[in-house]
Write a protein that holds these residues in place. Sequence first.
Motif, PDB file in Angstrom:
ATOM      1  N   PRO A   1      63.746 -55.639  63.142  1.00 13.94           N
ATOM      2  CA  PRO A   1      62.602 -54.807  62.734  1.00 13.94           C
ATOM      3  C   PRO A   1      61.963 -55.238  61.427  1.00 13.94           C
ATOM      4  N   ASP A   2      62.606 -56.136  60.680  1.00 16.33           N
ATOM      5  CA  ASP A   2      62.043 -56.590  59.406  1.00 16.33           C
ATOM      6  C   ASP A   2      61.011 -57.696  59.573  1.00 16.33           C
ATOM      7  N   VAL A   3      60.827 -58.195  60.810  1.00 13.51           N
ATOM      8  CA  VAL A   3      59.925 -59.328  61.039  1.00 13.51           C
ATOM      9  C   VAL A   3      58.918 -58.955  62.121  1.00 13.51           C
ATOM     10  N   THR A   4      57.658 -59.227  61.856  1.00 16.39           N
ATOM     11  CA  THR A   4      56.588 -58.928  62.808  1.00 16.39           C
ATOM     12  C   THR A   4      56.758 -59.756  64.077  1.00 16.39           C
ATOM     13  N   VAL A   5      56.588 -59.117  65.235  1.00 14.33           N
ATOM     14  CA  VAL A   5      56.578 -59.827  66.511  1.00 14.33           C
ATOM     15  C   VAL A   5      55.146 -60.282  66.764  1.00 14.33           C
ATOM     16  N   ARG A   6      54.942 -61.590  66.878  1.00 19.12           N
ATOM     17  CA  ARG A   6      53.587 -62.134  66.922  1.00 19.12           C
ATOM     18  C   ARG A   6      52.953 -61.985  68.311  1.00 19.12           C
ATOM     19  N   ALA A   7      51.650 -61.902  68.325  1.00 21.37           N
ATOM     20  CA  ALA A   7      50.906 -61.709  69.568  1.00 21.37           C
ATOM     21  C   ALA A   7      50.219 -62.999  69.980  1.00 21.37           C
ATOM     22  N   ARG A   8      49.578 -62.973  71.134  1.00 17.03           N
ATOM     23  CA  ARG A   8      48.858 -64.129  71.648  1.00 17.03           C
ATOM     24  C   ARG A   8      47.728 -64.514  70.693  1.00 17.03           C
ATOM     25  N   GLY A   9      47.536 -65.832  70.526  1.00 17.30           N
ATOM     26  CA  GLY A   9      46.456 -66.329  69.695  1.00 17.30           C
ATOM     27  C   GLY A   9      46.781 -66.428  68.230  1.00 17.30           C
ATOM     28  N   VAL A  10      48.051 -66.245  67.849  1.00 14.81           N
ATOM     29  CA  VAL A  10      48.449 -66.253  66.446  1.00 14.81           C
ATOM     30  C   VAL A  10      49.284 -67.496  66.162  1.00 14.81           C
ATOM     31  N   MET A  11      49.042 -68.119  65.023  1.00 17.49           N
ATOM     32  CA  MET A  11      49.833 -69.244  64.557  1.00 17.49           C
ATOM     33  C   MET A  11      51.037 -68.717  63.777  1.00 17.49           C
ATOM     34  N   GLU A  12      52.187 -69.393  63.899  1.00 16.68           N
ATOM     35  CA  GLU A  12      53.375 -68.991  63.154  1.00 16.68           C
ATOM     36  C   GLU A  12      54.146 -70.216  62.706  1.00 16.68           C
ATOM     37  N   LYS A  13      55.065 -70.003  61.769  1.00 18.40           N
ATOM     38  CA  LYS A  13      55.842 -71.105  61.210  1.00 18.40           C
ATOM     39  C   LYS A  13      56.961 -70.548  60.351  1.00 18.40           C
ATOM     40  N   CYS A  14      57.782 -71.439  59.821  1.00 18.26           N
ATOM     41  CA  CYS A  14      58.855 -71.027  58.920  1.00 18.26           C
ATOM     42  C   CYS A  14      58.285 -70.331  57.693  1.00 18.26           C
ATOM     43  N   SER A  15      58.892 -69.215  57.341  1.00 15.59           N
ATOM     44  CA  SER A  15      58.441 -68.436  56.177  1.00 15.59           C
ATOM     45  C   SER A  15      59.452 -68.457  55.047  1.00 15.59           C
ATOM     46  N   TYR A  16      60.476 -69.326  55.120  1.00 17.17           N
ATOM     47  CA  TYR A  16      61.597 -69.274  54.176  1.00 17.17           C
ATOM     48  C   TYR A  16      62.267 -67.907  54.244  1.00 17.17           C
ATOM     49  N   CYS A  17      62.251 -67.275  55.418  1.00 19.67           N
ATOM     50  CA  CYS A  17      62.829 -65.923  55.595  1.00 19.67           C
ATOM     51  C   CYS A  17      62.298 -64.981  54.515  1.00 19.67           C
ATOM     52  N   ILE A  18      60.975 -64.846  54.487  1.00 17.96           N
ATOM     53  CA  ILE A  18      60.330 -64.079  53.421  1.00 17.96           C
ATOM     54  C   ILE A  18      60.807 -62.634  53.399  1.00 17.96           C
ATOM     55  N   GLN A  19      61.236 -62.121  54.561  1.00 20.93           N
ATOM     56  CA  GLN A  19      61.747 -60.747  54.580  1.00 20.93           C
ATOM     57  C   GLN A  19      63.010 -60.626  53.746  1.00 20.93           C
TER      58      GLN A  19
END
Length: 961
Positions: free
Chosen positions: A859-877
Amino acid sequence: MNRSDKLWRSLEQAADNPAFLEHAMQEFPGLAAALAEPLGRRQVLRLMAASIVLSGLAGCDSKYGGNLIPAVSIPPNIIPGLPNYYATAHVLDGYASGVVVKHIMGRPVKVDGNPEHPASLGAIDVYAQAQLLDFYDPDRAAEISRRGNPADRANLDAALSEQRAGLALRQGATLRILTGSVTSPTLIAQIEAVRRQYPEAQWIQWEPISRDAARQASQIAYGRPLEVLAHLDKAVVLLAIDGDLLSSAPGRLRYARDFASRRNPSRTASMSRVYAIEPTPTLIGSVADHRFIAGPAELRRIVMALAAGVLHNTPPDSGPTWVGPLLSDLKAARGRVLVHVGAAQPAELHALGHAMNEALGARGATYDLIEPGSPQAALQADAMKALIADMHAGQVSHLLILDSNPLYTSPSSWGFAEALKRVPFSVALARHADETARSSTWFVPQTHEWETWSDARAYDGTVTILQPQALPLYGGLSAHAMLGLYLTAPPLSTEESVRKIWAAHLGGDPANGWSDALAHGFVPGTATAPSDARLRTEVTASSTTSTAAPGDGLTLLLRVDSNLWDGRFANNPWLQELPRPLTKVVWDNPLLIAPALATRMQLTNGDCVRLAIDPVSVVAPVWIMPGQAPDCITALLGSGRRAAGSVGDGVGIDFYPFAGMTGPVVLHKEKGRVELASTVHHNLLMETPPEILRHGTLAQFLADPHFAANEHSEPHLYGTVPPGPAAWAMSIDLNACIGCNACIVACQAENNISVVGKAQVLREREMHWLRIDRYFEGEPDAPESFFQPVLCMHCEEAPCENVCPVGATVHDSEGLNVMVYNRCVGTRFCSNNCPYKVRRFNFYGYAKEQHRPAQSWNPDVTVRARGVMEKCSYCIQRVAEARIVADRESRPVGEVRTACQNACPTQAFTFGNLADPQSEVAQRKNSPLDFAMLEKQNTKPRTTYEALVRNPNPAIKGQPT
């Protein structure tokens, strides 16, 4: 520094195949193939209509149904939004490794290693992490069945009551209990209680990944079964003979940590030297200083020559030229050497391994011998064959199968399937209605390890307490509860049974001792003491005489799958889509063949062949494996399941029917091919080798510790310094990385990364934020290999940020390159402008199609939707959580550990605050081996590497020195 002309990841790249290079240079590889699939007008309308209907249904009801209702009274020790952690263990083939399960509001959401447990030291493997999906698996069985028809507990109790009376009359002579390898003292005590009630009953243990040869060898060498407890941190010279201590041996997590402790010359006073002799590539062979390729016949001759030299000072008179220098190195390192023989080798070679270790003074220094944690009166294969013979002969009227699937895993030539039909009453306890369960009289759903109490021993004998993490999601019985149904006396609860076993070991205050054991994850003082057994003199005396060596021709090697093990994880989508460490193949298990064999038979990757050992044959695709022995074919077990579940059914080829076959191996090319999904050619970096990965030898390091350092950088007129109180950065030690993939699964579990399926991987759309690139250098027949983890570099001069038209990728005040998902409109300009190729795009709504309930997401991390770019965040949460704690305590931000760093068995990853000169990451970046990937791009990455250093024997020619 070694500045070779080429690092290559695939044979097509090594050969400079024009079509391959053209494909690799495309801006979006795979896009053309996707667009080339035309859709007719009617098909488009049909898909549009379906999407409209589904969107309407989604607004009315959830996929899983029901509602989550908050508790009226919050359970004790639970604070909304804050995690709780509970220690338990993951058990594989009977051996436990300590884990810690993270809960949010009572829901398990993440698994990490237990830093206090001696078998894990905080590390974790891919199988233990995948427990999360196994726990929530919607395919788990939920109801008892009799001959495939629904039944209930009352029906089962009545049937067992009738059976108990009949078994008692015969003293249990026709009762057999079949399990996997068991080290649980509580379960062993319960089985013995059943055998006391039915004195003539028999208990058989069976694992398809057999360690019978090692057990038989210790019987030969010491007169009783013993297990090797290695101390790799004390070994200066390590020789692995077709054995991988780092990936498949009990204790592999601890061994990996100890192994890595001697591999970085900037942090160890004496760097180890590792030799591997093997017919098919392994992880330890891939990171060895010398890897020698030898088929079974040649390998056996080499071991005999080494044994003669160690035991009788007989110089090698034939064989490869490197045998003499290797022998000299072993002798020179007396007392600091370890010879390890793999489980697939015959007992004779294992016995020679014991004799060589004793002669080299290794016993008590680099290894000890301990009593096994699993009581076995006979070899598992012999016991299983005897059981099947009894079943055929009608001597078994009642068969209880506990968490074992012999109908799938036992050799087909043994005839277990036919024998099972002759047993009048059989009960199978399993989590899924697997192949064996469907053929048994009764099938009883089994609880997950997180739903019951139990215990198990680690590789060193340390007892770990398994405590339940949740109430059973699907009902069912544990193995302990199932055995209790066979006893006439009222059984204790499972918790009471476990506590009773260990009450005497918990000190004068059992209640506090029990609480401490649960909190720490193990019972202190339970490790097995070293054995004082002496080596039999006849082992040394007869070391130069042996049976005939295997003949010429092809040899089939059956090996454990690095992702699916023996097939028990086939229904886990994380592990199905995890690229294999050496081939990077996903969702399949092709036959591995050598480049020379492929050339001779005119085969390419994906071509179909017929593999036959009379009377068994199968058609399967092939994969050309650099470094494979030319006379060997490797088949990975665990695929081709018929009753694994909706994820694993029909994936890959079942090679178990070839187990136990001894006839000649025949391989013929067939018409047709299979399109294999492999990430080996995805996200290729086409720069020169020193810009990507830097490596050299210990001699180079001693001559110039900074041999791999970046060239002097030019001054920057417009340099920027983030104004925040911290400067987050990462260092990755290439000397420690063994390519085990634990970091990839940890990242996937922590950051809610979706599985996309084989079809999308074929289009290069896999979503893993972290990848491990495997490079080769040299000729394909015998190349040198390297591993390199690659993730977002969090560049200080990030080229992705300059091209985003909506500011979706930006820099924060502490130097992190962050994604604002709500801004992203999917232009993919950032991905095109990233030189490291670490960004992932959601072409579809992958998150909506996952084989898991919503409750299992972090629950601490957003679940991404279609059309969104994602990548490593250094575990920003995790960074944000540390900031909150630091603010609450009015202190600077302290240590933050990313998911990949936590999981890594070898501590290859180091993350922290670069602004703190005392931090570990700052010290590692001051290492003389520190370098930045693609340094000439001038991106100033916050992630840098420590160059790889190998320690070859200068007396062995043909190796870099």
